[in-house]
Motif scaffolding. Structure first.
Motif, PDB file in Angstrom:
ATOM      1  N   UNK A   1      15.070  73.832   0.646  1.00  0.00           N
ATOM      2  CA  UNK A   1      16.201  73.286   1.407  1.00  0.00           C
ATOM      3  C   UNK A   1      17.378  73.007   0.475  1.00  0.00           C
ATOM      4  N   UNK A   2      17.115  72.388  -0.668  1.00  0.00           N
ATOM      5  CA  UNK A   2      18.192  72.110  -1.620  1.00  0.00           C
ATOM      6  C   UNK A   2      18.779  73.392  -2.188  1.00  0.00           C
ATOM      7  N   UNK A   3      17.932  74.389  -2.378  1.00  0.00           N
ATOM      8  CA  UNK A   3      18.387  75.666  -2.929  1.00  0.00           C
ATOM      9  C   UNK A   3      19.390  76.356  -2.009  1.00  0.00           C
ATOM     10  N   UNK A   4      19.138  76.301  -0.701  1.00  0.00           N
ATOM     11  CA  UNK A   4      19.999  77.018   0.245  1.00  0.00           C
ATOM     12  C   UNK A   4      21.028  76.105   0.900  1.00  0.00           C
ATOM     13  N   UNK A   5      21.161  74.881   0.403  1.00  0.00           N
ATOM     14  CA  UNK A   5      22.074  73.932   1.045  1.00  0.00           C
ATOM     15  C   UNK A   5      23.524  74.416   0.998  1.00  0.00           C
ATOM     16  N   UNK A   6      23.927  75.024  -0.122  1.00  0.00           N
ATOM     17  CA  UNK A   6      25.309  75.511  -0.189  1.00  0.00           C
ATOM     18  C   UNK A   6      25.535  76.710   0.725  1.00  0.00           C
ATOM     19  N   UNK A   7      24.463  77.453   1.030  1.00  0.00           N
ATOM     20  CA  UNK A   7      24.576  78.569   1.977  1.00  0.00           C
ATOM     21  C   UNK A   7      24.779  78.020   3.379  1.00  0.00           C
ATOM     22  N   UNK A   8      24.099  76.931   3.690  1.00  0.00           N
ATOM     23  CA  UNK A   8      24.221  76.298   5.005  1.00  0.00           C
ATOM     24  C   UNK A   8      25.659  75.867   5.246  1.00  0.00           C
ATOM     25  N   UNK A   9      26.332  75.405   4.195  1.00  0.00           N
ATOM     26  CA  UNK A   9      27.717  74.951   4.341  1.00  0.00           C
ATOM     27  C   UNK A   9      28.637  76.060   4.804  1.00  0.00           C
ATOM     28  N   UNK A  10      28.315  77.306   4.461  1.00  0.00           N
ATOM     29  CA  UNK A  10      29.179  78.433   4.806  1.00  0.00           C
ATOM     30  C   UNK A  10      28.667  79.241   6.001  1.00  0.00           C
ATOM     31  N   UNK A  11      27.517  78.915   6.539  1.00  0.00           N
ATOM     32  CA  UNK A  11      26.951  79.638   7.680  1.00  0.00           C
ATOM     33  C   UNK A  11      26.703  78.645   8.817  1.00  0.00           C
ATOM     34  N   UNK A  12      27.735  78.393   9.596  1.00  0.00           N
ATOM     35  CA  UNK A  12      27.648  77.415  10.670  1.00  0.00           C
ATOM     36  C   UNK A  12      26.629  77.819  11.724  1.00  0.00           C
ATOM     37  N   UNK A  13      26.422  79.123  11.892  1.00  0.00           N
ATOM     38  CA  UNK A  13      25.461  79.579  12.893  1.00  0.00           C
ATOM     39  C   UNK A  13      24.046  79.128  12.555  1.00  0.00           C
ATOM     40  N   UNK A  14      23.771  78.928  11.252  1.00  0.00           N
ATOM     41  CA  UNK A  14      22.448  78.463  10.846  1.00  0.00           C
ATOM     42  C   UNK A  14      22.180  77.059  11.355  1.00  0.00           C
ATOM     43  N   UNK A  15      23.199  76.226  11.378  1.00  0.00           N
ATOM     44  CA  UNK A  15      23.031  74.852  11.824  1.00  0.00           C
ATOM     45  C   UNK A  15      22.791  74.774  13.332  1.00  0.00           C
ATOM     46  N   UNK A  16      23.459  75.624  14.083  1.00  0.00           N
ATOM     47  CA  UNK A  16      23.452  75.517  15.542  1.00  0.00           C
ATOM     48  C   UNK A  16      22.402  76.405  16.206  1.00  0.00           C
ATOM     49  N   UNK A  17      21.629  77.098  15.418  1.00  0.00           N
ATOM     50  CA  UNK A  17      20.634  78.010  15.991  1.00  0.00           C
ATOM     51  C   UNK A  17      19.400  77.233  16.450  1.00  0.00           C
ATOM     52  N   UNK A  18      18.987  77.457  17.704  1.00  0.00           N
ATOM     53  CA  UNK A  18      17.809  76.806  18.265  1.00  0.00           C
ATOM     54  C   UNK A  18      16.642  77.779  18.310  1.00  0.00           C
ATOM     55  N   UNK A  19      15.431  77.239  18.404  1.00  0.00           N
ATOM     56  CA  UNK A  19      14.272  78.108  18.534  1.00  0.00           C
ATOM     57  C   UNK A  19      14.049  78.477  19.991  1.00  0.00           C
ATOM     58  N   UNK A  20      12.924  79.122  20.278  1.00  0.00           N
ATOM     59  CA  UNK A  20      12.659  79.602  21.641  1.00  0.00           C
ATOM     60  C   UNK A  20      12.447  78.469  22.644  1.00  0.00           C
ATOM     61  N   UNK A  21      12.219  77.243  22.158  1.00  0.00           N
ATOM     62  CA  UNK A  21      12.039  76.085  23.039  1.00  0.00           C
ATOM     63  C   UNK A  21      13.284  75.207  23.074  1.00  0.00           C
ATOM     64  N   UNK A  22      14.400  75.773  22.615  1.00  0.00           N
ATOM     65  CA  UNK A  22      15.682  75.054  22.580  1.00  0.00           C
ATOM     66  C   UNK A  22      15.640  73.830  21.668  1.00  0.00           C
ATOM     67  N   UNK A  23      14.795  73.886  20.663  1.00  0.00           N
ATOM     68  CA  UNK A  23      14.764  72.815  19.666  1.00  0.00           C
ATOM     69  C   UNK A  23      15.816  73.083  18.596  1.00  0.00           C
ATOM     70  N   UNK A  24      16.693  72.119  18.366  1.00  0.00           N
ATOM     71  CA  UNK A  24      17.637  72.266  17.263  1.00  0.00           C
ATOM     72  C   UNK A  24      16.982  71.806  15.964  1.00  0.00           C
ATOM     73  N   UNK A  25      17.763  71.743  14.898  1.00  0.00           N
ATOM     74  CA  UNK A  25      17.189  71.415  13.597  1.00  0.00           C
ATOM     75  C   UNK A  25      16.593  70.008  13.550  1.00  0.00           C
TER      76      UNK A  25
END
Length: 348
Positions: free
Chosen positions: A79-103
Motif C-alpha cells: 500500500x505504501x509502495x503504490x500510494x503515490x500512484x493512487x494520488x494520480x489515478x483517481x479511478x483507483x479510489x472510486x472503483x467498487x467491487x462486484x458487490x458495490x463495496x468501495x475501499x
C-alpha cells in the motif's frame, strides 16, 4: 545476520534478471503480481511495476485491482509502495467491487487470520484494523464514506459486523491484562507504604528522628521507596481506569493502548525502585561491616527484575510500536524501491 542480508541482495538481483528476461509482457506478470500483493512482498511488486508499468491495471478473478487486494490482505508495505500512484489515478479510489463495496467497505472486512496472527493480543489486532480503516478513509470523499453496498450496508456497518467478535476478545484481553497488573501494583503499594511507616533501625526516643538518617543507604531507601509508592499508585489508577472504561471502537485506537503503556511503564519503575530501596536497607542493616555482601544482594535483586522484564517488556514494546510508530506514509524501506514519481509513468 550478514548471511541473511547477502541472501536478500542476491534474491533481488535474481528477481531483477528474471524480470529483464521476461520484458514488459503484461500477461506473464499477472499471477505473480497478485500473489505478491496478497503476501505483502513489496520487493516483487516494485520490480514488476518498474519493468512493466501497465501491470498496475491487473485484476484477480474477482475483479479486484492491486490496491483493493492490498487493503483486503492488509499489505501495508505494498500500500505504501503504490500510494503515490493512487494520488494520480483517481479511478483507483472510486472503483467498487462486484458487490458495490468501495475501499472503506473493504477495509471494514476482518483481516485474514494469518495477518491477525502477526499482532500480539486481540486489542492490538483491533487497533491495527482501526488504523487501516482510518488510513483508507482519507482516500474517499465524505459522501462516499456513507455509500451503501448491495446489502444496504455502509462502511461503518460492515466494520462493526465483521469485528464484533474481535471487539469482545479485545475487551476481555484488556481487562485480563489490567486486572493482573493492578493486583501487582496493589501489592507494591501495600509493601512500600508499610516500609515507609516502619522506619528501619528504629527512631530516637527523644527526638523521634530515624537513627540512620545521616546514612547514605537510608537516604537511598527513602527516595526510592517514595518513588515506588507514587509510581505504583499511578499505575494502579491507570489500570483501574481501563477496567471502568466503556470499551468503544475508538477507545481501542489510542486511549486504551496509551493507558496500558503508561500503566506498564510506571509498574516497571515502581518494581525496580522497590527492589533498590530493599537492597539499600539490607546493606545498611546487615552489610555495613561486610561490603562483599553487596554483590550478592545485587545479584539476587536482578532475579525479579529479569522476570518482570521477560514477561511484560515484549508486551510494552508491542504496544509502543503499534501506537506511536506509524505503518503508513514514507517508510525507510521505500528508499530502495525503483517505483517512484520520477522514474515510472503509469497510465489509466
Amino acid at each position: 545476520m550478514e548471511k541473511k542480508k547477502k541472501e536478500y541482495k542476491e534474491a533481488k538481483k535474481i528477481l531483477s534478471l528474471i524480470c529483464d528476461r521476461i520484458g514488459t509482457s503484461n500477461d506473464t506478470y499477472t499471477m505473480p503480481l497478485i500473489e505478491a500483493v496478497r503476501k505483502g512482498i513489496y520487493e516483487v511488486v516494485d520490480e514488476i511495476l518498474y519493468t512493466s508499468p501497465s501491470t498496475i491495471n491487473c485484476k484477480d478473478k474477482e475483479g479486484n485491482n492491486i490496491l483493493q487486494l492490498a487493503i483486503i490482505n492488509r499489505s501495508e508495505k505494498v500500500y505504501n509502495l503504490i500510494s503515490h500512484i493512487i494520488d494520480h489515478k483517481m479511478s483507483y479510489r472510486r472503483r467498487n467491487d462486484s458487490y458495490e463495496n468501495n475501499l472503506v467497505h473493504l477495509a471494514g472486512r476482518l483481516a485474514p487470520s494469518f495477518v491477525l496472527g502477526r499482532t500480539t493480543g486481540a486489542a492490538l489486532q483491533l487497533q491495527r484494523e482501526l488504523l487501516w480503516r482510518e488510513e483508507v478513509t482519507k482516500l474517499l470523499s465524505p459522501k462516499e464514506l456513507l455509500s451503501e453496498n448491495i446489502y444496504n450496508e455502509t462502511p461503518t456497518m460492515v466494520f462493526t459486523r465483521e469485528h464484533q467478535d474481535l471487539m469482545k476478545e479485545g475487551e476481555n484481553w484488556m481487562k485480563t491484562t489490567a486486572e493482573s497488573c493492578s493486583i501487582t501494583a496493589a501489592l507494591i503499594v501495600t509493601i512500600v507504604f508499610a516500609a515507609a511507616i516502619t522506619v528501619p533501625g528504629g527512631s530516637n526516643q527523644e527526638s523521634g528522628l530515624p537513627l540512620f538518617k545521616n546514612k547514605i543507604p537510608f537516604t537511598i531507601f527513602a527516595v526510592f521507596n517514595a518513588f515506588s509508592l507514587f509510581t505504583a499508585t499511578t499505575s494502579l489508577l491507570l489500570f483501574l481506569s481501563i477496567l471502568t472504561t466503556r470499551f468503544s471502537e475508538k477507545d481501542f485506537l489510542v486511549t486504551l493502548p496509551r493507558r496500558l503503556i503508561f500503566g506498564l511503564s510506571t509498574l516497571f519503575l515502581s518494581t525496580m525502585a522497590m527492589i533498590v530501596a530493599f537492597c539499600a536497607i539490607l546493606f545498611l542493616v546487615f552489610c555495613d561491616q561486610r561490603p562483599w555482601m553487596l554483590a550478592l544482594i545485587a545479584a539476587f535483586a536482578c532475579l525479579p527484575i529479569s522476570v518482570i522484564v521477560c514477561i511484560k517488556l515484549p508486551l510494552l514494546l508491542d504496544l509502543i510500536q503499534s501506537t506511536y510508530i506509524p505503518i503508513f506514509g514514507q517508510q525507510s524501506y521505500l528508499e530502495s524501491c525503483k517505483v517512484n514519481r520520477k522514474t515510472t509513468i503509469f497510465k489509466e
